[in-house]
Design a protein around this motif. Structure first.
Motif, PDB file in Angstrom:
ATOM      1  N   GLN A 185     -11.639 -17.284  13.191  1.00 53.05           N
ATOM      2  CA  GLN A 185     -12.974 -16.705  13.049  1.00 53.05           C
ATOM      3  C   GLN A 185     -14.015 -17.788  12.773  1.00 53.05           C
ATOM      4  O   GLN A 185     -15.095 -17.793  13.367  1.00 53.05           O
ATOM      5  N   ALA A 186     -13.678 -18.704  11.860  1.00 52.75           N
ATOM      6  CA  ALA A 186     -14.598 -19.809  11.582  1.00 52.75           C
ATOM      7  C   ALA A 186     -14.748 -20.714  12.795  1.00 52.75           C
ATOM      8  O   ALA A 186     -15.859 -21.183  13.115  1.00 52.75           O
ATOM      9  N   ALA A 187     -13.637 -20.960  13.494  1.00 51.08           N
ATOM     10  CA  ALA A 187     -13.706 -21.792  14.696  1.00 51.08           C
ATOM     11  C   ALA A 187     -14.583 -21.150  15.755  1.00 51.08           C
ATOM     12  O   ALA A 187     -15.357 -21.843  16.449  1.00 51.08           O
ATOM     13  N   ALA A 230     -24.784 -30.319  18.455  1.00 51.72           N
ATOM     14  CA  ALA A 230     -23.842 -29.415  19.118  1.00 51.72           C
ATOM     15  C   ALA A 230     -22.453 -30.036  19.200  1.00 51.72           C
ATOM     16  O   ALA A 230     -21.437 -29.345  19.012  1.00 51.72           O
ATOM     17  N   GLY A 231     -22.388 -31.335  19.473  1.00 51.34           N
ATOM     18  CA  GLY A 231     -21.095 -32.007  19.511  1.00 51.34           C
ATOM     19  C   GLY A 231     -20.383 -31.959  18.171  1.00 51.34           C
ATOM     20  O   GLY A 231     -19.156 -31.763  18.114  1.00 51.34           O
ATOM     21  N   LEU A 232     -21.124 -32.109  17.082  1.00 46.90           N
ATOM     22  CA  LEU A 232     -20.516 -32.023  15.752  1.00 46.90           C
ATOM     23  C   LEU A 232     -20.014 -30.606  15.459  1.00 46.90           C
ATOM     24  O   LEU A 232     -18.925 -30.427  14.878  1.00 46.90           O
ATOM     25  N   LEU A 233     -20.779 -29.591  15.852  1.00 50.23           N
ATOM     26  CA  LEU A 233     -20.336 -28.206  15.642  1.00 50.23           C
ATOM     27  C   LEU A 233     -19.054 -27.915  16.430  1.00 50.23           C
ATOM     28  O   LEU A 233     -18.116 -27.289  15.906  1.00 50.23           O
ATOM     29  N   LEU A 234     -19.016 -28.371  17.668  1.00 52.60           N
ATOM     30  CA  LEU A 234     -17.814 -28.152  18.481  1.00 52.60           C
ATOM     31  C   LEU A 234     -16.612 -28.894  17.909  1.00 52.60           C
ATOM     32  O   LEU A 234     -15.477 -28.383  17.929  1.00 52.60           O
ATOM     33  N   MET A 235     -16.850 -30.067  17.366  1.00 47.31           N
ATOM     34  CA  MET A 235     -15.749 -30.843  16.790  1.00 47.31           C
ATOM     35  C   MET A 235     -15.165 -30.128  15.572  1.00 47.31           C
ATOM     36  O   MET A 235     -13.933 -30.057  15.412  1.00 47.31           O
ATOM     37  N   VAL A 236     -16.024 -29.578  14.720  1.00 47.28           N
ATOM     38  CA  VAL A 236     -15.532 -28.841  13.550  1.00 47.28           C
ATOM     39  C   VAL A 236     -14.748 -27.604  13.995  1.00 47.28           C
ATOM     40  O   VAL A 236     -13.700 -27.264  13.420  1.00 47.28           O
ATOM     41  N   GLY A 237     -15.237 -26.921  15.045  1.00 46.81           N
ATOM     42  CA  GLY A 237     -14.523 -25.747  15.536  1.00 46.81           C
ATOM     43  C   GLY A 237     -13.140 -26.076  16.062  1.00 46.81           C
ATOM     44  O   GLY A 237     -12.170 -25.346  15.791  1.00 46.81           O
ATOM     45  N   LEU A 238     -13.014 -27.183  16.778  1.00 44.49           N
ATOM     46  CA  LEU A 238     -11.695 -27.570  17.294  1.00 44.49           C
ATOM     47  C   LEU A 238     -10.758 -28.036  16.183  1.00 44.49           C
ATOM     48  O   LEU A 238      -9.541 -27.913  16.300  1.00 44.49           O
ATOM     49  N   MET A 239     -11.305 -28.574  15.108  1.00 45.80           N
ATOM     50  CA  MET A 239     -10.457 -28.966  13.982  1.00 45.80           C
ATOM     51  C   MET A 239      -9.943 -27.748  13.220  1.00 45.80           C
ATOM     52  O   MET A 239      -8.841 -27.781  12.645  1.00 45.80           O
ATOM     53  N   LEU A 240     -10.701 -26.664  13.212  1.00 49.67           N
ATOM     54  CA  LEU A 240     -10.256 -25.452  12.525  1.00 49.67           C
ATOM     55  C   LEU A 240      -9.285 -24.639  13.370  1.00 49.67           C
ATOM     56  O   LEU A 240      -8.470 -23.873  12.817  1.00 49.67           O
ATOM     57  N   TYR A 241      -9.337 -24.780  14.682  1.00 47.86           N
ATOM     58  CA  TYR A 241      -8.499 -23.948  15.551  1.00 47.86           C
ATOM     59  C   TYR A 241      -7.002 -24.139  15.308  1.00 47.86           C
ATOM     60  O   TYR A 241      -6.272 -23.138  15.168  1.00 47.86           O
ATOM     61  N   ALA A 243      -5.466 -24.853  12.695  1.00 40.53           N
ATOM     62  CA  ALA A 243      -5.059 -24.359  11.381  1.00 40.53           C
ATOM     63  C   ALA A 243      -4.666 -22.888  11.413  1.00 40.53           C
ATOM     64  O   ALA A 243      -4.017 -22.391  10.473  1.00 40.53           O
ATOM     65  N   GLY A 244      -5.029 -22.165  12.469  1.00 40.47           N
ATOM     66  CA  GLY A 244      -4.686 -20.747  12.565  1.00 40.47           C
ATOM     67  C   GLY A 244      -3.458 -20.459  13.383  1.00 40.47           C
ATOM     68  O   GLY A 244      -3.210 -19.289  13.730  1.00 40.47           O
ATOM     69  N   TRP A 245      -2.667 -21.482  13.686  1.00 38.73           N
ATOM     70  CA  TRP A 245      -1.466 -21.258  14.493  1.00 38.73           C
ATOM     71  C   TRP A 245      -0.326 -20.604  13.701  1.00 38.73           C
ATOM     72  O   TRP A 245       0.687 -20.254  14.278  1.00 38.73           O
ATOM     73  N   GLY A 246      -0.485 -20.436  12.429  1.00 36.25           N
ATOM     74  CA  GLY A 246       0.549 -19.782  11.639  1.00 36.25           C
ATOM     75  C   GLY A 246       0.351 -18.283  11.502  1.00 36.25           C
ATOM     76  O   GLY A 246       1.092 -17.631  10.744  1.00 36.25           O
ATOM     77  N   SER A 247      -0.618 -17.702  12.199  1.00 34.34           N
ATOM     78  CA  SER A 247      -0.876 -16.264  12.086  1.00 34.34           C
ATOM     79  C   SER A 247       0.201 -15.460  12.826  1.00 34.34           C
ATOM     80  O   SER A 247       0.961 -15.992  13.645  1.00 34.34           O
TER      81      SER A 247
END
Length: 315
Positions: A185-187, A230-241, A243-247
């Motif tokens: 969701q955050a990503a 925009a590049g920084l926002l996209l980078m943060v989103g890809l770093m959070l993605y 982390a949700g692989w354990g759902s």
């Protein structure tokens, strides 16, 4: 009795010419050591030289007619500068289409980056699940072999037996709260924000061919700053993605061994790599925006504008 302007000029010239002579004769009446007007004499002589300076005469008022207004005469260089200033004022009010190699490259790349991030955000091919076989599909002409389901941020692709064994793609989450994990969701928020900014810059870049400034600020510098953000926002989103692989949703696609930053039996799809490429291209656009600003404000462009051209194409 009032003196006209020419009479005042004659009076001024006569007075300034007689000042040194007057001070000289008064200087002879008493010893020089006690005379207080020695410094005044030199000041008056310097004032006379100042009044006769050539640059002062060129811009001075040379005459007035009784019935007409005052007339000022400027040197040739000043008149040329005034004419150039008037031309620049007129050119600013016109729309000049300026096309250079660097500005066109920046515009095209900005549009491509925005579309690439938008397609990657909407694609379900972020994660490819482990191979599966659909034994329930036994219709003629339908491939019942192995296939790999895919899972995106909010959508998925599955082969369903109820639809003749065809692949069905669509959103698995009806609302934002039904997304696989909080990290996703955050990503999604960061990725959507970065994609939105890139889309705005892509629209502005089209109009940059005609308008090169906004509120006296360079449109290229503003867009370059927005692309870096925009590049920084996209980078943060890809770093959070990752982390949700354990759902639970990811475990059903990738196996029980899936956890945060570990996809287990899944592999990364083309959408994830497209998002990474979009981030790199966004930072590249931020660098190219400075080059586009230099190209559109060069001396050659200014010369073309002063000549009155509305379409300017430079290599």
């Amino acid at each position: 009795m009032k003196l006209n302007y020419s009479g005042k000029q004659k009076y001024r010239k006569t007075t300034t010419k007689l000042l040194p002579v007057t001070f000289f004769f008064s200087f002879l009446e008493r010893p020089a050591i006690n005379h207080p007007l020695i410094g005044v004499c030199f000041v008056a002589s310097g004032w006379q030289v100042f009044l006769k300076a050539p640059w002062r005469r060129e811009a001075a008022l040379v005459g007035r007619t009784r019935s007409g207004p005052q007339r000022y005469y400027f040197p040739f260089s000043t008149r040329t500068q005034l004419q150039r200033t008037e031309l620049l004022k007129k050119s600013k009010s016109m729309c000049h289409v300026i096309v250079t190699c660097r500005s066109m490259l920046w515009t095209l790349l900005s549009i491509i980056v925005a579309f690439a991030e938008l397609i990657a955000f909407m694609s379900p091919d972020w994660l490819l699940g482990f191979p599966r076989s659909n034994s329930s599909v036994s219709h003629a002409g339908v491939d019942s072999g192995e296939y790999r389901p895919s899972l995106g941020l909010y959508s998925r692709c599955l082969r369903l037996a109820t639809r003749g064994g065809g692949v069905s793609c669509g959103p698995y989450a009806g609302t934002f709260s039904e997304v696989a994990s909080g990290f996703w969701q955050a990503a999604m928020l960061f990725l959507a924000g970065g994609t939105l900014v890139l889309g705005v810059v892509a629209c502005i870049s089209i109009f940059s061919l005609c308008f090169q400034s906004i509120l006296r600020k360079s449109i290229f510098n503003i867009c370059g700053l927005m692309q870096a953000i925009a590049g920084l926002l996209l980078m943060v989103g890809l770093m959070l993605y990752p982390a949700g692989w354990g759902s639970e949703k990811v475990v059903s696609y990738c196996g029980p061994e899936a956890s945060a930053f570990r996809p287990a039996l899944c592999s990364l799809g083309w959408a994830f790599y497209a998002a990474i490429g979009g981030i790199l291209a966004a930072f590249l656009c931020a660098v190219l925006s400075a080059q586009a600003e230099i190209a559109t404000s060069s001396d050659k462009v200014q010369e073309e504008i002063e000549e009155g051209k509305s379409l300017i194409c430079l290599l």
